[in-house]
Design a protein around this motif. Structure first.
Motif, mmCIF file in Angstrom:
data_model
loop_
_atom_site.group_PDB
_atom_site.id
_atom_site.type_symbol
_atom_site.label_atom_id
_atom_site.label_comp_id
_atom_site.label_asym_id
_atom_site.label_seq_id
_atom_site.Cartn_x
_atom_site.Cartn_y
_atom_site.Cartn_z
ATOM 1 N N ASP A 55 6.585 1.209 -11.334
ATOM 2 C CA ASP A 55 5.101 1.439 -10.720
ATOM 3 C C ASP A 55 5.170 2.689 -9.845
ATOM 4 O OD1 ASP A 55 2.337 0.637 -10.706
ATOM 5 O OD2 ASP A 55 2.659 0.336 -8.600
ATOM 6 N N GLN A 59 3.028 5.937 -10.784
ATOM 7 C CA GLN A 59 2.142 6.639 -10.022
ATOM 8 C C GLN A 59 2.556 7.788 -9.589
ATOM 9 O OE1 GLN A 59 -0.804 5.025 -8.801
ATOM 10 N NE2 GLN A 59 -0.602 2.986 -10.219
ATOM 11 N N GLU A 178 2.323 -6.092 -6.411
ATOM 12 C CA GLU A 178 0.825 -6.260 -7.354
ATOM 13 C C GLU A 178 -0.270 -5.705 -6.545
ATOM 14 O OE1 GLU A 178 0.490 -10.255 -8.435
ATOM 15 O OE2 GLU A 178 1.357 -9.379 -10.310
ATOM 16 N N GLN A 179 -0.184 -5.582 -5.241
ATOM 17 C CA GLN A 179 -1.340 -4.988 -4.575
ATOM 18 C C GLN A 179 -1.256 -3.564 -4.428
ATOM 19 O OE1 GLN A 179 -3.468 -7.389 -3.780
ATOM 20 N NE2 GLN A 179 -1.857 -8.964 -4.471
ATOM 21 N N SER A 180 0.225 -3.089 -4.296
ATOM 22 C CA SER A 180 0.151 -1.616 -4.217
ATOM 23 C C SER A 180 1.655 -1.435 -4.068
ATOM 24 C CB SER A 180 -0.392 -1.084 -2.710
ATOM 25 O OG SER A 180 0.060 0.474 -2.952
ATOM 26 N N TRP A 181 2.310 -0.323 -4.444
ATOM 27 C CA TRP A 181 3.649 -0.060 -4.369
ATOM 28 C C TRP A 181 4.216 0.222 -3.009
ATOM 29 C CZ3 TRP A 181 5.506 4.280 -2.431
ATOM 30 C CH2 TRP A 181 4.670 5.418 -2.393
ATOM 31 N N ARG A 182 3.252 0.446 -2.250
ATOM 32 C CA ARG A 182 3.301 0.946 -0.749
ATOM 33 C C ARG A 182 3.559 -0.316 -0.169
ATOM 34 N NH1 ARG A 182 1.836 6.283 0.003
ATOM 35 N NH2 ARG A 182 0.442 7.097 -1.623
ATOM 36 N N ALA A 183 2.846 -1.543 -0.351
ATOM 37 C CA ALA A 183 2.961 -2.608 0.519
ATOM 38 C C ALA A 183 4.146 -3.293 0.728
ATOM 39 C CB ALA A 183 2.147 -3.707 -0.232
#
Length: 425
Positions: A55, A59, A178-183
């Motif tokens: 991801d 991204q 799944e929410q964001s690669w930053r999470a």
């Protein structure tokens, strides 16, 4: 996958006085639980980024090899930092070393989550590696010193934290990813804030004690041939280890972030279980050095099968999970070999060994995925298999030297062995 070196001035696990009064495993001071919780979060860092590698590449418009540099910078700095953690801890004390490591992880994990380019993440992962080195280098001796009951109980607690962290890292990375690669990065930073506060208030002051070590000590230790042989073997072994971590997700192109998280959760769970339960059985059966060589051969065979059947998702999934067994057993056995490989203090031997083996962890991911980009999808696993075979050959040629300093079946001395184990984190 590898676990932590102990360079604390509080001494090794073997130095801790035993008690004749049995104590409940769970009846531990709050300080012990605070450090154990921090250990779980620290060890999550080993596999946390696995589910989000694809991801991040998509991204941020990066190639697989560019993304793999997140492993390279992390492991390279950890290896270098392990040379200085003993120097730091012997001068400022274990608690301050722990807190410094936690604070650095908090800052750089959050910065990684705030990044806009892969280059920024790579740089911030390097800072994360420095913090992790400072923390894990003193965590074991701190738990052993503060825990109630026997040393063995304290070591089991540490191993439990290690296992939970290694196994849960990919799953946490998958769920948050799944929410964001930053999470996942922000998640680790927040959890480490809790660990920092708990450690600050619950862990008593631990002033420096014992001999002050120098930067030259680990390099002097490498003059001992047995330690050098084990360290170089571990360099090539870790190339294979981190090839699995870096190349595995890209060999599952149809898998979602969460599915990759579950695959590596199973891998980490098997690694943790075999390192504790299977390793002593194998060692008692055939001895430390023969068992290491056997595990390396099996690991290389597994990687070769993955190289042959890279297009078959089921083979890759099973192959990744099964490598956890070979890595888990091997981590414990190599630790046992390092423990007696040189007539020097164990923290010094650990620092020298960690410096060599993290070199493999730094080189392996980038080289493997670069081959995958320029040669074929099969190439990363062939590269990993070849590296592991080289490690097995080196140890086979030097087996008499290493075996001469290694007990045949002394995993019963796990308390001492774990004092030089570095995670593989």
């Amino acid at each position: 996958m590898s676990t932590p070196a102990t360079t604390s001035a509080t001494g090794t696990a073997a130095d801790r006085p035993s008690t004749d009064q049995p104590a409940s495993f769970f009846a531990q001071p709050r300080a012990v639980w605070a450090v154990a919780f921090a250990c779980v979060i620290a060890f999550m860092g080993i596999g946390l980024v696995d589910p989000i590698l694809k991801d991040i590449a998509a991204q941020l418009d990066a190639t697989p090899s560019q993304v793999s540099l997140m492993f390279t910078s992390y492991m390279a700095i950890m290896g270098i930092a392990m040379l200085v953690t003993g120097v730091v801890s012997s001068r400022i004390g274990p608690k301050r070393t722990l807190l410094a490591g936690l604070a650095i992880i908090i800052v750089f994990a959050a910065l990684a989550g705030s990044s806009d380019t892969v280059g920024q993440i790579v740089g911030f992962r390097a800072g994360w590696g420095l913090g992790n080195a400072l923390f894990v280098a003193t965590a074991l001796s701190t738990i052993v010193s503060a825990a109630k009951g026997s040393t063995a109980q304290a070591i089991i607690l540490f191993e439990a934290a290690l296992g939970i962290g290694i196994a849960s890292g990919p799953l946490v990375g998958g769920l948050l990813g799944e929410q964001s690669w930053r999470a996942p990065f922000f998640g680790v930073s927040c959890l480490m804030v809790i660990a920092l506060v708990a450690t600050t208030f619950l862990l008593p002051a631990t002033p420096p004690s014992g001999r002050r070590t120098s930067l030259a000590d680990p390099f002097r230790a490498l003059r001992h041939r047995a330690l050098l042989l084990v360290g170089v073997t571990a360099t090539f072994y870790n190339i294979g280890f981190f090839t699995v971590l870096a190349a595995g997700p890209f060999a599952l192109p149809e898998a979602s972030i969460l599915q990759i998280g579950w695959v590596f959760f199973a891998w980490g769970l098997l690694l943790a279980v075999t390192s504790v339960f299977a390793a002593p059985v194998v060692q008692r059966a055939i001895g430390t050095v023969p068992a290491i060589i056997t595990m390396l051969a099996l690991f290389a065979a597994d990687l070769a099968v993955m190289a042959l059947f890279t297009e078959h998702t089921a083979v890759i999934v099973i192959g990744i999970i099964v490598t956890g067994a070979f890595i888990g057993v091997n981590n414990t056995l190599i630790t046992e070999a390092v423990m007696g490989a040189a007539p020097v203090e164990r923290p010094i031997a650990s620092a020298a060994y960690s410096f060599l083996r993290f070199t493999g962890g730094a080189v392996g991911p980038y080289a493997a995925l670069k081959l995958g980009e320029n040669v074929s999808p099969h190439a990363p696993f062939w590269f990993g298999a070849a590296a592991v075979i080289v490690g097995a050959a080196i140890l086979t040629l030097g087996r008499r030297t290493v075996a001469g300093r290694t007990p045949h079946a002394e995993v019963g001395s796990r308390a001492e062995a774990e004092a030089v184990l570095v995670g593989d984190a």
